[in-house]
Design a protein around this motif. Structure first.
Motif, short mmCIF file in Angstrom:
data_model
loop_
_atom_site.label_atom_id
_atom_site.label_comp_id
_atom_site.label_asym_id
_atom_site.label_seq_id
_atom_site.Cartn_x
_atom_site.Cartn_y
_atom_site.Cartn_z
N LEU A 73 27.77 53.76 29.97
CA LEU A 73 27.49 53.37 30.52
C LEU A 73 28.00 52.27 31.37
N ARG A 74 27.92 51.39 30.74
CA ARG A 74 27.40 49.30 30.61
C ARG A 74 29.34 49.40 31.36
N LYS A 78 30.77 51.70 34.50
CA LYS A 78 30.37 51.00 35.56
C LYS A 78 30.79 50.07 35.85
N GLN A 79 31.49 49.26 35.27
CA GLN A 79 32.71 47.74 35.49
C GLN A 79 34.21 48.36 35.69
N ARG A 91 36.32 54.98 38.01
CA ARG A 91 35.07 56.01 38.35
C ARG A 91 35.46 56.47 39.35
N HIS A 92 36.02 56.09 41.09
CA HIS A 92 35.91 55.75 42.27
C HIS A 92 37.17 57.08 42.32
N LEU A 144 24.86 58.22 34.27
CA LEU A 144 26.23 58.60 34.18
C LEU A 144 26.76 59.39 35.97
N SER A 175 27.58 56.86 38.86
CA SER A 175 29.40 56.43 39.31
C SER A 175 30.10 56.75 40.20
N THR A 201 31.85 58.42 42.27
CA THR A 201 31.31 58.98 43.65
C THR A 201 32.71 60.15 44.36
N ARG A 208 22.38 63.49 41.51
CA ARG A 208 23.03 62.66 41.38
C ARG A 208 24.56 62.67 41.11
#
Length: 145
Positions: free
Chosen positions: A24-25, A28-29, A33-34, A60, A63, A65, A94
């Motif tokens: 997850l960390r 998110k960085q 993910r986009h 998850l 993140s 999108t 989500r």
């Protein structure tokens, strides 16, 4: 990959309660993910909304999108291991843009029979397979008409 401007369209994640926090960390960085449109999640053990792996999967999804397709598969399976059916509303909230959902090994043994209806969502394709049920009534709810 972020530095080289590579944009992933498909990503496979192994969700494990020991590694989900790190995953997850990292995700998110990442700007990757986009661009991900399809996410394949492989997990082991029983996955419920309130379990560590289940919570991690629910955390998850926002993140990504642009996520359109989600495949949730099991690495190994015993009678009590599967994706709890009651996790579905949490997943769908989500991932509002989700069009394609495949969940293999659905465990509905811990769900009350009055809450078996699938939440309203504009799917183009939905596949729930390999059910584990406690009663014949539950099995009839999911059998093809």
């Amino acid at each position: 990959m972020d530095k080289s401007k590579v944009h992933l369209q498909k990503l496979s994640v192994y969700a494990n309660k020991k590694t989900i926090a790190t995953q997850l960390r990292s995700l998110k960085q990442s700007v990757q993910r986009h661009s991900v449109k399809q996410l394949d999640i492989y997990s082991r053990g029983n996955v419920a909304a309130d379990g560590k792996t289940g919570c991690g999967i629910c955390l998850l999804l926002p993140s990504f999108t642009g996520l359109r397709s989600l495949n949730m598969l099991k690495e190994s399976l015993s009678r009590k291991e599967g994706y709890e059916y009651r996790i579905m509303p949490h997943l769908l909230r989500r991932a509002p843009l989700l069009e394609h959902l495949v969940v293999c090994f659905v465990n509905i043994s811990r769900v009350t029979e009055k809450s078996l209806a699938m939440p309203q969502h504009p799917f183009k394709f939905l596949e729930l397979s390999h059910f584990y049920c406690d009663s014949a009534k539950q099995l009839r709810e999911f059998s093809p008409q």
